[in-house]
Write a protein that holds these residues in place. Structure first.
Motif, PDB file in Angstrom:
ATOM      1  N   TRP A 160     -13.302 -24.421  67.880  1.00  0.00           N
ATOM      2  CA  TRP A 160     -14.388 -23.845  67.082  1.00  0.00           C
ATOM      3  C   TRP A 160     -14.593 -22.369  67.453  1.00  0.00           C
ATOM      4  O   TRP A 160     -14.692 -21.509  66.585  1.00  0.00           O
ATOM      5  CB  TRP A 160     -15.671 -24.646  67.292  1.00  0.00           C
ATOM      6  CG  TRP A 160     -16.729 -24.296  66.285  1.00  0.00           C
ATOM      7  CD1 TRP A 160     -17.776 -23.444  66.438  1.00  0.00           C
ATOM      8  CD2 TRP A 160     -16.805 -24.775  64.936  1.00  0.00           C
ATOM      9  NE1 TRP A 160     -18.499 -23.365  65.290  1.00  0.00           N
ATOM     10  CE2 TRP A 160     -17.935 -24.167  64.342  1.00  0.00           C
ATOM     11  CE3 TRP A 160     -16.030 -25.660  64.175  1.00  0.00           C
ATOM     12  CZ2 TRP A 160     -18.305 -24.417  63.019  1.00  0.00           C
ATOM     13  CZ3 TRP A 160     -16.408 -25.904  62.866  1.00  0.00           C
ATOM     14  CH2 TRP A 160     -17.527 -25.294  62.303  1.00  0.00           C
ATOM     15  N   LYS A 161     -14.622 -22.107  68.753  1.00  0.00           N
ATOM     16  CA  LYS A 161     -14.814 -20.716  69.212  1.00  0.00           C
ATOM     17  C   LYS A 161     -13.675 -19.817  68.738  1.00  0.00           C
ATOM     18  O   LYS A 161     -13.877 -18.680  68.338  1.00  0.00           O
ATOM     19  CB  LYS A 161     -14.864 -20.670  70.746  1.00  0.00           C
ATOM     20  CG  LYS A 161     -16.253 -20.921  71.320  1.00  0.00           C
ATOM     21  CD  LYS A 161     -16.211 -20.741  72.826  1.00  0.00           C
ATOM     22  CE  LYS A 161     -17.509 -21.244  73.469  1.00  0.00           C
ATOM     23  NZ  LYS A 161     -17.324 -21.502  74.901  1.00  0.00           N
ATOM     24  N   ALA A 162     -12.459 -20.326  68.806  1.00  0.00           N
ATOM     25  CA  ALA A 162     -11.293 -19.510  68.467  1.00  0.00           C
ATOM     26  C   ALA A 162     -11.187 -19.207  66.978  1.00  0.00           C
ATOM     27  O   ALA A 162     -10.696 -18.154  66.589  1.00  0.00           O
ATOM     28  CB  ALA A 162     -10.018 -20.219  68.932  1.00  0.00           C
ATOM     29  N   ASN A 163     -11.671 -20.124  66.136  1.00  0.00           N
ATOM     30  CA  ASN A 163     -11.403 -19.982  64.698  1.00  0.00           C
ATOM     31  C   ASN A 163     -12.603 -19.743  63.800  1.00  0.00           C
ATOM     32  O   ASN A 163     -12.447 -19.237  62.691  1.00  0.00           O
ATOM     33  CB  ASN A 163     -10.669 -21.238  64.188  1.00  0.00           C
ATOM     34  CG  ASN A 163      -9.310 -21.410  64.832  1.00  0.00           C
ATOM     35  OD1 ASN A 163      -8.403 -20.640  64.569  1.00  0.00           O
ATOM     36  ND2 ASN A 163      -9.184 -22.397  65.700  1.00  0.00           N
ATOM     37  N   MET A 164     -13.805 -20.138  64.253  1.00  0.00           N
ATOM     38  CA  MET A 164     -14.937 -20.133  63.319  1.00  0.00           C
ATOM     39  C   MET A 164     -15.957 -19.034  63.591  1.00  0.00           C
ATOM     40  O   MET A 164     -17.083 -19.090  63.114  1.00  0.00           O
ATOM     41  CB  MET A 164     -15.608 -21.515  63.313  1.00  0.00           C
ATOM     42  CG  MET A 164     -14.716 -22.604  62.745  1.00  0.00           C
ATOM     43  SD  MET A 164     -14.150 -22.290  61.045  1.00  0.00           S
ATOM     44  CE  MET A 164     -15.678 -22.516  60.141  1.00  0.00           C
ATOM     45  N   ARG A 165     -15.557 -18.035  64.361  1.00  0.00           N
ATOM     46  CA  ARG A 165     -16.454 -16.892  64.567  1.00  0.00           C
ATOM     47  C   ARG A 165     -16.468 -16.010  63.328  1.00  0.00           C
ATOM     48  O   ARG A 165     -15.609 -16.143  62.452  1.00  0.00           O
ATOM     49  CB  ARG A 165     -15.995 -16.078  65.770  1.00  0.00           C
ATOM     50  CG  ARG A 165     -16.296 -16.797  67.072  1.00  0.00           C
ATOM     51  CD  ARG A 165     -15.947 -15.949  68.253  1.00  0.00           C
ATOM     52  NE  ARG A 165     -16.505 -16.512  69.476  1.00  0.00           N
ATOM     53  CZ  ARG A 165     -16.058 -16.255  70.669  1.00  0.00           C
ATOM     54  NH1 ARG A 165     -15.033 -15.457  70.832  1.00  0.00           N
ATOM     55  NH2 ARG A 165     -16.623 -16.800  71.731  1.00  0.00           N
ATOM     56  N   HIS A 166     -17.425 -15.083  63.293  1.00  0.00           N
ATOM     57  CA  HIS A 166     -17.494 -14.117  62.195  1.00  0.00           C
ATOM     58  C   HIS A 166     -18.031 -12.819  62.790  1.00  0.00           C
ATOM     59  O   HIS A 166     -18.911 -12.857  63.656  1.00  0.00           O
ATOM     60  CB  HIS A 166     -18.436 -14.629  61.099  1.00  0.00           C
ATOM     61  CG  HIS A 166     -18.328 -13.850  59.817  1.00  0.00           C
ATOM     62  ND1 HIS A 166     -18.913 -12.610  59.659  1.00  0.00           N
ATOM     63  CD2 HIS A 166     -17.699 -14.128  58.642  1.00  0.00           C
ATOM     64  CE1 HIS A 166     -18.639 -12.156  58.435  1.00  0.00           C
ATOM     65  NE2 HIS A 166     -17.910 -13.056  57.797  1.00  0.00           N
ATOM     66  N   PRO A 167     -17.502 -11.670  62.362  1.00  0.00           N
ATOM     67  CA  PRO A 167     -17.985 -10.398  62.937  1.00  0.00           C
ATOM     68  C   PRO A 167     -19.504 -10.243  62.841  1.00  0.00           C
ATOM     69  O   PRO A 167     -20.132  -9.680  63.723  1.00  0.00           O
ATOM     70  CB  PRO A 167     -17.285  -9.331  62.083  1.00  0.00           C
ATOM     71  CG  PRO A 167     -16.135 -10.023  61.439  1.00  0.00           C
ATOM     72  CD  PRO A 167     -16.453 -11.472  61.366  1.00  0.00           C
ATOM     73  N   GLN A 168     -20.096 -10.793  61.767  1.00  0.00           N
ATOM     74  CA  GLN A 168     -21.564 -10.750  61.652  1.00  0.00           C
ATOM     75  C   GLN A 168     -22.117 -12.111  62.057  1.00  0.00           C
ATOM     76  O   GLN A 168     -21.822 -13.117  61.404  1.00  0.00           O
ATOM     77  CB  GLN A 168     -21.988 -10.452  60.210  1.00  0.00           C
ATOM     78  CG  GLN A 168     -21.590  -9.065  59.741  1.00  0.00           C
ATOM     79  CD  GLN A 168     -21.619  -9.008  58.227  1.00  0.00           C
ATOM     80  OE1 GLN A 168     -20.617  -9.229  57.559  1.00  0.00           O
ATOM     81  NE2 GLN A 168     -22.790  -8.725  57.691  1.00  0.00           N
ATOM     82  N   ALA A 169     -22.937 -12.118  63.115  1.00  0.00           N
ATOM     83  CA  ALA A 169     -23.476 -13.390  63.626  1.00  0.00           C
ATOM     84  C   ALA A 169     -24.200 -14.177  62.538  1.00  0.00           C
ATOM     85  O   ALA A 169     -24.122 -15.411  62.471  1.00  0.00           O
ATOM     86  CB  ALA A 169     -24.418 -13.109  64.800  1.00  0.00           C
ATOM     87  N   SER A 170     -24.900 -13.447  61.653  1.00  0.00           N
ATOM     88  CA  SER A 170     -25.683 -14.117  60.604  1.00  0.00           C
ATOM     89  C   SER A 170     -24.789 -14.872  59.610  1.00  0.00           C
ATOM     90  O   SER A 170     -25.249 -15.739  58.878  1.00  0.00           O
ATOM     91  CB  SER A 170     -26.517 -13.081  59.845  1.00  0.00           C
ATOM     92  OG  SER A 170     -25.657 -12.126  59.248  1.00  0.00           O
ATOM     93  N   GLU A 171     -23.488 -14.534  59.592  1.00  0.00           N
ATOM     94  CA  GLU A 171     -22.585 -15.155  58.616  1.00  0.00           C
ATOM     95  C   GLU A 171     -21.874 -16.395  59.157  1.00  0.00           C
ATOM     96  O   GLU A 171     -21.124 -17.049  58.429  1.00  0.00           O
ATOM     97  CB  GLU A 171     -21.529 -14.136  58.161  1.00  0.00           C
ATOM     98  CG  GLU A 171     -22.076 -12.994  57.320  1.00  0.00           C
ATOM     99  CD  GLU A 171     -22.642 -13.477  55.988  1.00  0.00           C
ATOM    100  OE1 GLU A 171     -22.023 -14.356  55.360  1.00  0.00           O
ATOM    101  OE2 GLU A 171     -23.706 -12.980  55.586  1.00  0.00           O
TER     102      GLU A 171
END
Length: 462
Positions: free
Chosen positions: A81-92
């Motif tokens: 999850w950490k490796a793939n589901m991040r987004h540059p904008q936390a709100s997104e």
């Protein structure tokens, strides 16, 4: 263009609407995906978000196939999850989570087999994410499911406390104050807990501790998603597929069989193999599918088109230069068809694969997924040996590669369960005496991982 994911995952252009939350409000970051929200989605995000989530689900599938224990799966899910589901904008991040789920729901609603796989992987993902939430968030999520269960009253709790303590002790837990909230539910709604003898049952009701609530919630999640997939399938076949035939349908239909790793169109770190080394390298570092083609070519001095494409693009990916490739194929084929016929009928295709003819496209080597889904006919040698060989032939081929008795039985077991890539991964591990945690997803990955291990063994013995 920007699009909206609605309940049937049909895309519509919308204006952005956002609401803000008060700072002290506790909001779960784990959506239940009950209905698709009105969210703007750029067309490229539609596909990219889905691919990122697919990496998570395929990682989970691989972990389950390898028989990882629950605590190992929990770590795996967190890491994926950490490796793939991040987004540059936390709100997104939550938006990406929701959008990717609904896009894949559309991708995997289309056949019974796809629905079954998606349901199983999404349920597993939800289980571990729910378990990692705080008890406060877990309670909020329970109320969102609108479960009709009441907490056991203090008086009733005192009556069964001794029995509950016995069950807790039998599963290596104690009845600490944090677990004294129990829910009384019909026993058939927690089949997992009943099957594993992890719950106290009285008069048809199971007494479920707060820390076991995951079982209840997961059952509800699975049931809802199962029904939703059938409904999405109806919408897909009745309207969406035709409406979106020029825009979303090609993306959706490609995603369920998409290969997610590097394309190996350019040779990697062990960038060149020369003709004088090719037989040795084939023996030490080719996966079985390529080794079989290579040996058949040496034996028969010919391969049909499917075999030439599969092996030819692989060799290009491992660093065989165009001139060497032409010399290699010519040396074999000319023994069967003569030099003139080779130059006339076969040389063009080789140059074409290297992007030197026709549209000048630089063709990419085939992934495992593409090879497994191919359908070799009589006299063909391409395809995936784990899928297309008889068990007898596969055993003989694995024995020839040096796979010992015990790992060979493990490989055959995976093949019987149709885990072909995992069977190849186990072969790799047996041959190299080294683990391959990422799993084998591409013949060229097999080759470069093999070469890396052999190089490190060489340097450690110097």
């Amino acid at each position: 263009p920007r699009f909206n994911v609605d309940e049937g995952s049909r895309m519509e252009i919308v204006r952005s609407q956002r609401t803000s939350l008060s700072a002290d409000e506790v909001v779960p970051t784990l959506p239940l995906y009950r209905s698709a929200p009105l969210l703007e989605v750029r067309l490229e995000d539609f596909e990219l978000f889905a691919i990122d989530r697919l990496r998570v689900l395929k990682g989970i599938s691989d972990g389950l196939s390898r028989g990882k224990k629950p605590n190992e799966m929990e770590t795996l899910v967190t890491d994926l999850w950490k490796a793939n589901m991040r987004h540059p904008q936390a709100s997104e991040v939550i938006n990406k989570d929701t959008i990717s789920h609904f896009v894949l729901r559309l991708v995997y609603c289309r056949t019974e087999e796809l629905r079954k796989w998606f349901l199983s992987m999404e349920t597993t993902l939800f289980r571990y994410r729910f378990r990692l939430e705080s008890s406060e968030i877990q309670r909020i999520l329970m109320t969102e499911f609108d479960l009709p269960y009441k907490a056991v009253s203090n008086a009733e709790f005192e009556n069964v406390k001794e029995k509950l303590s016995q069950v807790a002790r039998s599963i290596g837990q104690s009845l600490s104050s944090g677990d004294t909230i129990f829910y009384k539910v019909p026993f058939e709604e927690v089949p997992e807990l009943v099957a594993n003898r992890r719950v106290f049952i009285l008069k048809g009701h199971a007494y479920v501790a707060m820390n076991q609530v995951v079982s209840l919630v997961v059952t509800q999640f699975r049931s809802h998603l199962s029904k939703a997939l059938v409904l999405t399938n109806r919408k897909w076949t009745s309207t969406i597929r035709e409406q979106e035939k020029d825009r979303l349908t090609p993306i959706v239909e490609a995603l369920s069989t998409s290969y997610l790793g590097p394309d190996y169109s350019q040779p990697r770190e062990f960038a060149e193999i020369s003709l004088k080394d090719i037989d040795q390298v084939a023996k030490s570092s080719f996966p079985l599918c390529m080794r079989h083609l290579f040996e058949k070519l040496r034996e028969d001095h010919h391969l049909k088109n499917g075999g030439r494409m599969q092996l030819g693009l692989f060799l290009k990916g491992v660093g065989l230069k165009l001139d060497d490739a032409l010399a290699f194929w010519k040396a074999e084929f000319s023994r069967k068809v003569g030099v003139e016929r080779f130059d006339k009928e076969y040389a063009y295709t080789i140059r074409h694969n290297y992007g030197k003819e026709g549209k000048r496209t630089d063709y990419t080597p085939y992934s495992c997924q593409k090879i497994i889904s191919s359908t070799p006919g009589v006299g063909d040698h391409h395809g995936c040996p784990y899928r297309h060989f008889s068990e007898e032939n596969l055993r003989a081929a694995l024995g020839k590669m040096g796979v010992g008795n015990r790992p060979l039985e493990d490989v055959i077991d995976k093949v019987r369960n149709r885990h072909y890539q995992l069977a190849c991964t186990l072969t790799f591990e047996a041959v190299h005496g080294s683990s391959c945690d990422t799993g084998i997803n591409h013949p060229n990955q097999y080759f470069s991982d093999s070469q890396r291990i052999l190089e490190s063994k060489k340097t450690s013995t110097i």
